[in-house]
Write a protein that holds these residues in place. Sequence first.
Motif, PDB file in Angstrom:
ATOM      1  N   ASP A 227      25.711  32.957 -40.469  1.00 38.12           N
ATOM      2  CA  ASP A 227      27.087  32.602 -40.130  1.00 38.12           C
ATOM      3  C   ASP A 227      27.995  33.814 -40.323  1.00 38.12           C
ATOM      4  O   ASP A 227      28.398  34.122 -41.437  1.00 38.12           O
ATOM      5  N   GLU A 228      28.308  34.511 -39.241  1.00 46.52           N
ATOM      6  CA  GLU A 228      29.144  35.711 -39.279  1.00 46.52           C
ATOM      7  C   GLU A 228      28.742  36.655 -40.405  1.00 46.52           C
ATOM      8  O   GLU A 228      29.584  37.057 -41.218  1.00 46.52           O
TER       9      GLU A 228
ATOM     10  N   THR B 176      30.330  26.873 -37.399  1.00 44.64           N
ATOM     11  CA  THR B 176      29.771  26.659 -38.742  1.00 44.64           C
ATOM     12  C   THR B 176      29.256  25.232 -38.877  1.00 44.64           C
ATOM     13  O   THR B 176      28.183  24.996 -39.431  1.00 44.64           O
TER      14      THR B 176
HETATM   15 MG    MG Z   1      32.908  29.295 -39.259  1.00 43.80          MG
END
Ligand code: MG
Length: 263
Positions: free
Chosen positions: A166-167, A52
């Motif tokens: 991000d995911e 991240t």
């Molecule tokens: Mg992360």
Amino acid sequence: MTSSAPSVVSARNLCLTYETNDGPVHALSNVDLDVRKGDFVSFIGPSGCGKTTFLRVIADLERKTSGDITVNGMTPEEARTNRAYGYVFQAAALYPWRTIEKNIALPLEIMGYAKSDQAKRIEQTLDLVNLTGFAHKYPWQLSGGMQQRASIARALAFDADLLLMDEPFGALDEIVRDHLNEALLKLWKRTNKTICFVTHSIPEAVYLSTKIVVMSPRPGRVTDVIESTLPHERPLGIRETPEFLEIAHRVRDGLRAGHSYEE
Ligand code: MG
Ligand code: ADP
């Protein structure tokens, strides 16, 4: 895609240390990486390895401590003012009091697009993520997978060449995730975007990527960069092929090699 394509993200010796009350946290240590136009790059590694943080540095939401990073050949700050990227978060982060259409419109309103242009872009991006007909629904009227598609539409609406994800599918069940992986690959091919994608899932990383960046924690480092040999045309069944399993195996090895067992 190819080594001659223009550089979209280029990091050299990139370091980022968070200063905390418990002392420094070395989130990124000497990261060297090139993301080229049209690449689909996945970042995989255990929680806390700096995935991240790396996306946030690209997006100019965090500042590097040392080293170099460029985004479209500019500083992250310049790239941000040039609207270089769209960002898709793990949770869809849609405003519940706005309809899907109004959620997608939000960045366009902020950026000052004319109303007619907004309407055109909303229509186009809803079509891209297969949500035509849901413009006037509220987020809670949509399934989790549809909400995440709406949040991808929002990130696409202003035509940034670079998508930071991000995911995005981390909270969804596997069937929905499979479906969205397929849809995302199609969208990537249709739009020619460059995508930086964070995931915890080895199959997801291998299925989607042209390049897989394996990271290790404390301090966050890149331990392997795997150029995928899979063809661009990828039916879900490709995940049973020896070629696929071989790449997955190399990712797993990289994750194991980078893992510290001292804790
Ligand atoms: Mg992360
Ligand atoms: P990942 O996304 O791979 O799980 P992160 O980039 O979120 O990892 O975090 C990397 C490391 O930096 C972790 O040890 C995390 O606790 C720490 N960290 C992240 N953000 C901050 C912050 N704002 N302040 C201090 N430490 C942070």
